[in-house]
Write a protein that holds these residues in place. Structure first.
Motif, PDB file in Angstrom:
ATOM      1  N   GLN A  58       0.821  -1.204   0.000  1.00 36.51           N
ATOM      2  CA  GLN A  58       0.000   0.000   0.000  1.00 36.51           C
ATOM      3  C   GLN A  58       0.852   1.249   0.000  1.00 36.51           C
ATOM      4  O   GLN A  58       1.852   1.338   0.712  1.00 36.51           O
ATOM      5  CB  GLN A  58      -0.945   0.034   1.197  1.00 36.51           C
ATOM      6  CG  GLN A  58      -1.798   1.301   1.165  1.00 36.51           C
ATOM      7  CD  GLN A  58      -3.011   1.225   2.035  1.00 36.51           C
ATOM      8  OE1 GLN A  58      -2.998   0.589   3.072  1.00 36.51           O
ATOM      9  NE2 GLN A  58      -4.079   1.896   1.626  1.00 36.51           N
ATOM     10  N   VAL A  59       0.434   2.189  -0.808  1.00 37.56           N
ATOM     11  CA  VAL A  59       1.050   3.506  -0.793  1.00 37.56           C
ATOM     12  C   VAL A  59       0.570   4.228   0.453  1.00 37.56           C
ATOM     13  O   VAL A  59      -0.625   4.333   0.695  1.00 37.56           O
ATOM     14  CB  VAL A  59       0.664   4.297  -2.056  1.00 37.56           C
ATOM     15  CG1 VAL A  59       1.148   5.734  -1.961  1.00 37.56           C
ATOM     16  CG2 VAL A  59       1.224   3.625  -3.297  1.00 37.56           C
ATOM     17  N   MET A 109       1.503  10.378 -10.301  1.00 33.84           N
ATOM     18  CA  MET A 109       1.351   8.945 -10.008  1.00 33.84           C
ATOM     19  C   MET A 109       0.312   8.313 -10.925  1.00 33.84           C
ATOM     20  O   MET A 109      -0.493   8.991 -11.543  1.00 33.84           O
ATOM     21  CB  MET A 109       0.958   8.751  -8.533  1.00 33.84           C
ATOM     22  CG  MET A 109      -0.413   9.242  -8.142  1.00 33.84           C
ATOM     23  SD  MET A 109      -0.711  11.009  -8.328  1.00 33.84           S
ATOM     24  CE  MET A 109       0.016  11.656  -6.818  1.00 33.84           C
ATOM     25  N   THR A 110       0.364   6.999 -11.016  1.00 33.29           N
ATOM     26  CA  THR A 110      -0.584   6.273 -11.858  1.00 33.29           C
ATOM     27  C   THR A 110      -1.908   6.078 -11.133  1.00 33.29           C
ATOM     28  O   THR A 110      -1.996   6.275  -9.920  1.00 33.29           O
ATOM     29  CB  THR A 110      -0.037   4.876 -12.214  1.00 33.29           C
ATOM     30  OG1 THR A 110       0.028   4.111 -11.000  1.00 33.29           O
ATOM     31  CG2 THR A 110       1.353   4.958 -12.813  1.00 33.29           C
ATOM     32  N   ARG A 111      -2.889   5.646 -11.873  1.00 32.88           N
ATOM     33  CA  ARG A 111      -4.194   5.340 -11.266  1.00 32.88           C
ATOM     34  C   ARG A 111      -4.047   4.234 -10.222  1.00 32.88           C
ATOM     35  O   ARG A 111      -4.730   4.223  -9.206  1.00 32.88           O
ATOM     36  CB  ARG A 111      -5.184   4.861 -12.332  1.00 32.88           C
ATOM     37  CG  ARG A 111      -5.426   5.866 -13.438  1.00 32.88           C
ATOM     38  CD  ARG A 111      -6.248   7.027 -12.973  1.00 32.88           C
ATOM     39  NE  ARG A 111      -6.678   7.874 -14.066  1.00 32.88           N
ATOM     40  CZ  ARG A 111      -6.078   8.996 -14.434  1.00 32.88           C
ATOM     41  NH1 ARG A 111      -5.017   9.432 -13.780  1.00 32.88           N
ATOM     42  NH2 ARG A 111      -6.542   9.707 -15.440  1.00 32.88           N
ATOM     43  N   LYS A 161      -9.334  -0.118  -6.144  1.00 31.39           N
ATOM     44  CA  LYS A 161      -8.696  -0.681  -7.325  1.00 31.39           C
ATOM     45  C   LYS A 161      -8.575   0.395  -8.390  1.00 31.39           C
ATOM     46  O   LYS A 161      -9.362   1.339  -8.420  1.00 31.39           O
ATOM     47  CB  LYS A 161      -9.526  -1.843  -7.865  1.00 31.39           C
ATOM     48  CG  LYS A 161      -9.549  -3.028  -6.943  1.00 31.39           C
ATOM     49  CD  LYS A 161      -8.168  -3.620  -6.808  1.00 31.39           C
ATOM     50  CE  LYS A 161      -8.041  -4.413  -5.522  1.00 31.39           C
ATOM     51  NZ  LYS A 161      -6.684  -4.904  -5.284  1.00 31.39           N
ATOM     52  N   LEU A 162      -7.607   0.240  -9.261  1.00 36.18           N
ATOM     53  CA  LEU A 162      -7.379   1.277 -10.266  1.00 36.18           C
ATOM     54  C   LEU A 162      -8.601   1.512 -11.141  1.00 36.18           C
ATOM     55  O   LEU A 162      -8.875   2.645 -11.550  1.00 36.18           O
ATOM     56  CB  LEU A 162      -6.157   0.924 -11.112  1.00 36.18           C
ATOM     57  CG  LEU A 162      -6.203  -0.284 -12.058  1.00 36.18           C
ATOM     58  CD1 LEU A 162      -6.557   0.173 -13.465  1.00 36.18           C
ATOM     59  CD2 LEU A 162      -4.870  -0.981 -12.066  1.00 36.18           C
ATOM     60  N   GLU A 163      -9.370   0.466 -11.409  1.00 38.50           N
ATOM     61  CA  GLU A 163     -10.576   0.645 -12.233  1.00 38.50           C
ATOM     62  C   GLU A 163     -11.572   1.575 -11.542  1.00 38.50           C
ATOM     63  O   GLU A 163     -12.225   2.390 -12.189  1.00 38.50           O
ATOM     64  CB  GLU A 163     -11.259  -0.696 -12.508  1.00 38.50           C
ATOM     65  CG  GLU A 163     -10.460  -1.649 -13.383  1.00 38.50           C
ATOM     66  CD  GLU A 163      -9.618  -2.614 -12.569  1.00 38.50           C
ATOM     67  OE1 GLU A 163      -9.203  -2.239 -11.433  1.00 38.50           O
ATOM     68  OE2 GLU A 163      -9.362  -3.731 -13.046  1.00 38.50           O
ATOM     69  N   THR A 164     -11.674   1.416 -10.240  1.00 39.86           N
ATOM     70  CA  THR A 164     -12.598   2.260  -9.487  1.00 39.86           C
ATOM     71  C   THR A 164     -12.157   3.719  -9.543  1.00 39.86           C
ATOM     72  O   THR A 164     -12.982   4.620  -9.699  1.00 39.86           O
ATOM     73  CB  THR A 164     -12.682   1.789  -8.021  1.00 39.86           C
ATOM     74  OG1 THR A 164     -12.966   0.393  -8.022  1.00 39.86           O
ATOM     75  CG2 THR A 164     -13.741   2.521  -7.261  1.00 39.86           C
ATOM     76  N   VAL A 165     -10.862   3.932  -9.436  1.00 40.92           N
ATOM     77  CA  VAL A 165     -10.329   5.286  -9.523  1.00 40.92           C
ATOM     78  C   VAL A 165     -10.661   5.871 -10.893  1.00 40.92           C
ATOM     79  O   VAL A 165     -11.167   6.994 -11.014  1.00 40.92           O
ATOM     80  CB  VAL A 165      -8.802   5.300  -9.318  1.00 40.92           C
ATOM     81  CG1 VAL A 165      -8.233   6.691  -9.561  1.00 40.92           C
ATOM     82  CG2 VAL A 165      -8.460   4.828  -7.911  1.00 40.92           C
ATOM     83  N   SER A 166     -10.411   5.080 -11.911  1.00 37.94           N
ATOM     84  CA  SER A 166     -10.662   5.532 -13.269  1.00 37.94           C
ATOM     85  C   SER A 166     -12.135   5.898 -13.465  1.00 37.94           C
ATOM     86  O   SER A 166     -12.465   6.937 -14.029  1.00 37.94           O
ATOM     87  CB  SER A 166     -10.246   4.430 -14.235  1.00 37.94           C
ATOM     88  OG  SER A 166     -10.476   4.823 -15.554  1.00 37.94           O
ATOM     89  N   ARG A 167     -12.990   5.039 -12.975  1.00 36.35           N
ATOM     90  CA  ARG A 167     -14.427   5.316 -13.095  1.00 36.35           C
ATOM     91  C   ARG A 167     -14.820   6.581 -12.338  1.00 36.35           C
ATOM     92  O   ARG A 167     -15.627   7.377 -12.829  1.00 36.35           O
ATOM     93  CB  ARG A 167     -15.225   4.136 -12.537  1.00 36.35           C
ATOM     94  CG  ARG A 167     -15.408   3.020 -13.520  1.00 36.35           C
ATOM     95  CD  ARG A 167     -16.360   1.968 -12.943  1.00 36.35           C
ATOM     96  NE  ARG A 167     -15.658   0.735 -12.650  1.00 36.35           N
ATOM     97  CZ  ARG A 167     -15.490  -0.250 -13.520  1.00 36.35           C
ATOM     98  NH1 ARG A 167     -15.965  -0.148 -14.753  1.00 36.35           N
ATOM     99  NH2 ARG A 167     -14.830  -1.343 -13.188  1.00 36.35           N
ATOM    100  N   ALA A 168     -14.248   6.776 -11.182  1.00 34.61           N
ATOM    101  CA  ALA A 168     -14.574   7.979 -10.410  1.00 34.61           C
ATOM    102  C   ALA A 168     -14.123   9.228 -11.165  1.00 34.61           C
ATOM    103  O   ALA A 168     -14.851  10.217 -11.238  1.00 34.61           O
ATOM    104  CB  ALA A 168     -13.930   7.919  -9.034  1.00 34.61           C
ATOM    105  N   PHE A 169     -12.936   9.165 -11.770  1.00 34.69           N
ATOM    106  CA  PHE A 169     -12.481  10.291 -12.588  1.00 34.69           C
ATOM    107  C   PHE A 169     -13.483  10.575 -13.702  1.00 34.69           C
ATOM    108  O   PHE A 169     -13.864  11.729 -13.944  1.00 34.69           O
ATOM    109  CB  PHE A 169     -11.107   9.988 -13.201  1.00 34.69           C
ATOM    110  CG  PHE A 169      -9.945  10.423 -12.346  1.00 34.69           C
ATOM    111  CD1 PHE A 169      -9.837  11.733 -11.906  1.00 34.69           C
ATOM    112  CD2 PHE A 169      -8.942   9.526 -12.001  1.00 34.69           C
ATOM    113  CE1 PHE A 169      -8.757  12.140 -11.127  1.00 34.69           C
ATOM    114  CE2 PHE A 169      -7.859   9.923 -11.215  1.00 34.69           C
ATOM    115  CZ  PHE A 169      -7.772  11.223 -10.779  1.00 34.69           C
ATOM    116  N   SER A 170     -13.882   9.517 -14.376  1.00 31.08           N
ATOM    117  CA  SER A 170     -14.828   9.690 -15.495  1.00 31.08           C
ATOM    118  C   SER A 170     -16.119  10.325 -15.010  1.00 31.08           C
ATOM    119  O   SER A 170     -16.686  11.202 -15.656  1.00 31.08           O
ATOM    120  CB  SER A 170     -15.135   8.340 -16.135  1.00 31.08           C
ATOM    121  OG  SER A 170     -13.951   7.740 -16.584  1.00 31.08           O
TER     122      SER A 170
END
Lengths: 248, 248
Positions: free
Chosen positions: B87-88, B194-196, B206-215
């Motif tokens: 974890q970061v 930093m990356t997603r 999860k990175l997908e969740t981050v991506s979806r939230a951005f969208s």
DNA sequence: CGCGCTGTTGAAACTTGTCAAAGTTTGTGG
DNA sequence: CCACAAACTTTGACAAGTTTCAACAGCGCG
């Protein structure tokens, strides 16, 4: 020096604590100090304070003056957001320090509440800083204590960020077990001082989820729960539970 | 004092940093020190070190000797569990300190990685402790910095424990915005270093969740995202998003 | 001795994670 | 400078885990 054992009216604020007599040497600040140095520390630790269950040691927003060493008892600290969200940030037991969060802004940033009748030593912070400037060992030990708190918090972040409900609870129980052990209590049997809701708040779960996880652990023979009374039946099992990480 | 601007072969380890010339006074340690005191600090801050993107400043398990002040650049710290979980635990930018976690055990407990080409000041810890014993202001400031780290961690625990995905991301963006602002950059427009996946790791998603939230934020006109380039279009909206807490 | 707080359990709803596929950017080597 | 590979991002459909809501049981304080 007044005789603390004399049967006389007790003025709580006046009773002197004596680090030199305290059996918490290894847990609290006086680790590795010479006899003479501990006596100096005695002068700095100004007073004991007793708290009843439910009583606040300090509240968020109050002016910060002192840190506190827990002589006996059990505490929780929690943070409140403006919007009403609340989270327990930690549970503290004998020998641990409270109030480090207040140094930063000179105001306490969380609430500290006794979860059972407790007693703390009040350590005025500017006195501690003063003495730290004289006693290198004390200074270094204090820095270690603060740093340990940071590392501990990272552990909690890990727990909240990567573990699922049952793993969190297992980690929590193992942590308690280990801390009780360090204090000479049974590693396998103890009373929880906090409610399911407080555990949940700390672990980022709803109380129902905590309750279900307890039940599940019991079904699987990992622990025996009866309300707040916990017996760990299978420590290895609990530990294994945590290494079966979900995937990645 | 050597002229750092002369075009000569540079020996990185030897170049002296000068707190007295540094434009990070308010962010770093020299806050509120007299001119004379800052010069003493100069002597203690031993060397600058440059890091390329992706390079480690230190790794978990390495011996702890120094803390680091970020002169320029951007870092992440992360913790690794035996079972492979990672974890970061934070992102650090100019003027912030790295390495405080190492004091506790004299070993670093996390990894610090540069997310862009960066430069740090190395501050040997025992020197800092020594100077702290002489300069009260420095001592106190250092304690505040450590305490602030603890408070910050409580904030992250709150985020991880009580917020849902979109709230976490909003909090994250607002926090970055605020820190960029404090450094004189635009509050509304910045590049993510930093990356997603790293954002997700920090936020417990999860990175997908981050991506979806951005969208989703983009659809709602709160921000404009183009890969790592972020423009905040509606700060108030983002803040409101966070006060609509789920229930309780 | 009862009322309230705390804890347990079930079913349904919701949020986030998982898996998969395709699009985009970045960096490298020809 | 282009082409290609690798890394990163986006999006969809589905699965899994946790919360929510609700009902009830138990313990303990007054």
């Amino acid at each position: 020096m007044p005789n603390r054992k004399a049967a006389q009216p007790i003025s709580l604020a006046v009773v002197k604590t004596a680090c030199s007599n305290c059996n918490l040497h290894e847990l609290c600040l006086p680790l590795g100090l010479s006899h003479e140095e501990v006596e100096k520390l005695d002068e700095v630790v100004s007073a004991r304070r007793r708290l009843k269950r439910g009583e606040h040691l300090y509240r968020a927003g109050e002016e910060f003056n002192s840190i506190y060493a827990i002589r006996s008892g059990f505490f929780k600290t929690d943070v409140l957001l403006e919007d009403g969200r609340e989270q327990v940030t930690g549970f503290q037991m004998t020998g641990e320090l409270l109030g480090l969060d207040g140094i930063s802004t000179e105001q306490h940033s969380c609430n500290a509440v006794a979860l059972e009748d407790s007693e703390v030593c009040t350590i005025p912070f500017s006195n501690l800083e003063g003495l730290s400037r004289e006693i290198k060992t004390l200074q270094h030990h204090f820095h270690k204590v603060m740093s340990r708190e940071i590392v501990r918090d990272h552990g909690v972040m890990m727990l909240l960020g990567t573990m699922r409900a049952e793993e969190r609870l297992a980690a929590f129980l193992l942590n308690l077990s280990q801390r009780f052990t360090a204090r000479g209590y049974s590693p396998a049997e103890f009373y929880l001082r906090m409610t399911r809701e407080e555990i949940g708040s700390y672990l980022g779960l709803k109380l129902e989820t905590v309750s279900r996880a307890f039940s599940r652990f019991q079904e699987e023979g990992l622990i025996a729960v009866q309300q707040k009374h916990i017996r760990i039946l299978n420590i290895t099992g609990l530990k294994q539970l945590m290494s079966h990480h979900p995937r990645n």
